[in-house]
Design a protein around this motif. Structure first.
Motif, short mmCIF file in Angstrom:
data_model
loop_
_atom_site.label_atom_id
_atom_site.label_comp_id
_atom_site.label_asym_id
_atom_site.label_seq_id
_atom_site.Cartn_x
_atom_site.Cartn_y
_atom_site.Cartn_z
N LEU A 167 -4.02 -2.64 4.60
CA LEU A 167 -3.95 -1.22 4.54
C LEU A 167 -5.07 -0.50 4.39
O LEU A 167 -5.14 0.79 4.73
CB LEU A 167 -2.63 -0.70 3.51
CG LEU A 167 -1.27 -1.37 4.05
CD1 LEU A 167 -0.27 -1.10 2.84
CD2 LEU A 167 -0.72 -0.95 5.09
N THR A 170 -6.65 1.32 7.68
CA THR A 170 -5.64 2.17 8.43
C THR A 170 -6.35 3.61 8.45
O THR A 170 -6.04 4.43 9.22
CB THR A 170 -4.56 2.07 7.83
OG1 THR A 170 -4.37 2.55 6.69
CG2 THR A 170 -3.61 0.83 8.08
N ARG A 219 3.24 4.56 2.44
CA ARG A 219 3.93 4.04 3.62
C ARG A 219 5.39 3.51 3.29
O ARG A 219 6.44 3.65 3.90
CB ARG A 219 3.31 2.72 4.10
CG ARG A 219 1.68 2.70 4.71
CD ARG A 219 2.16 3.48 6.00
NE ARG A 219 2.78 2.37 6.97
CZ ARG A 219 1.98 1.47 7.61
NH1 ARG A 219 0.59 1.23 7.44
NH2 ARG A 219 2.46 0.65 8.35
N GLU A 222 7.43 6.84 3.17
CA GLU A 222 7.89 7.25 4.89
C GLU A 222 8.65 6.21 5.24
O GLU A 222 9.75 6.67 5.86
CB GLU A 222 6.41 7.07 5.35
CG GLU A 222 5.34 8.30 5.21
CD GLU A 222 4.29 8.15 5.86
OE1 GLU A 222 3.99 6.82 6.58
OE2 GLU A 222 3.21 8.85 5.67
#
Length: 261
Positions: A167, A170, A219, A222
């Motif tokens: 991650l 990103t 994340r 979400e």
């Protein structure tokens, strides 16, 4: 018979890769519960390859079996992650000192210097390529130190941290920082400044660790919210056939499948 065995093995591999991708992309989030039948129906696979794939994921630490309740994606244990990062830093710092003590500069250092010092920003890697290059940077440096047991243990730690380390790439600012910091670490190694290389490496890893924790939590939140919206309109079952636990607190650690102990 051999062909049938190969076909079963291929199906188990396909189920394994599909489930691992679901976990990595947060389509399955920490705390999600599901049955072997759910997975088999969704992936059009029989129970045997599904079970083989799930036991493989269990050995790797991604899922756990629940007594008479099917399977669950393991909650993130951030204390364990912190401990793995501590061990990783210890090994990589030791590697910096070992490399500087070698009679000749390893070819690995020269190769990495070329990769992480492109002539123009447009030549930088992106996406999954930069993730793979970053992992290779750290693993190759430890291997260059020449201690096989250190290399083996570091590789195991790398495998266990991959789900969250990925991650870190990103966000563009993190990719930019990685190029700059890798270049500085390599320069310190090439000039024989082991302590400086080790300190720069430590700051680099800690910055990445902080970023991936923040991104992971974001994340998961979400994904959990998206799952709840879908489940609210489908009787508690998401579009991928996974039945998810209801949550009354979208910001709570337990509801996010996070073990913060």
């Amino acid at each position: 018979m051999a062909a049938n065995g190969k076909r079963k093995e291929s199906m188990a591999d396909r189920v394994y890769e599909a489930l691992k991708d679901d976990i990595f992309e947060f389509r399955l989030i920490p705390g999600d519960k599901f049955s072997e039948g759910d997975v088999g129906t969704r992936l059009n696979a029989s129970r045997t390859p599904v079970r083989e794939a799930l036991y493989r994921l269990q050995r790797e630490g991604y899922v756990e079996v629940l007594f008479r309740s099917g399977w669950q994606v393991k909650p993130f244990d951030f204390q364990q992650v912190e401990e793995l990062y501590d061990l990783r830093i210890t090994l990589e710092r030791a590697a910096m000192h070992k490399i500087c003590a070698l009679p000749e500069e390893p070819q690995t250092v020269r190769t990495l210097t070329a990769i992480w010092n492109p002539d123009h920003p447009s030549e930088r890697a992106v996406g999954s390529t930069v993730r793979a290059l970053d992992e290779s940077f750290h693993c190759d440096l430890v291997a260059a130190a020449g201690n096989r047991e250190m290399t083996r243990i570091h590789r195991e730690i790398t495998d266990r941290l991959r789900i969250i380390r990925r991650l870190d790439f990103t966000r563009d600012d993190r990719v930019d920082a990685t190029y700059v910091e890798h270049s500085q670490i390599l320069e310190a190694l090439r000039t024989g400044h082991a302590a400086d290389a080790a300190d720069r490496l430590t700051r680099h890893i800690r910055a990445s660790q902080k970023a991936v924790r923040e991104i992971t939590m974001e994340r998961i939140r979400e994904a959990a919210e998206a799952h709840r919206r879908v489940a609210a309109g489908s009787g508690g079952e998401d579009e991928d056939g996974v039945r998810r636990k209801p949550s009354s607190d979208p910001g709570g650690g337990a509801d996010l499948g996070v073990d913060a102990t």
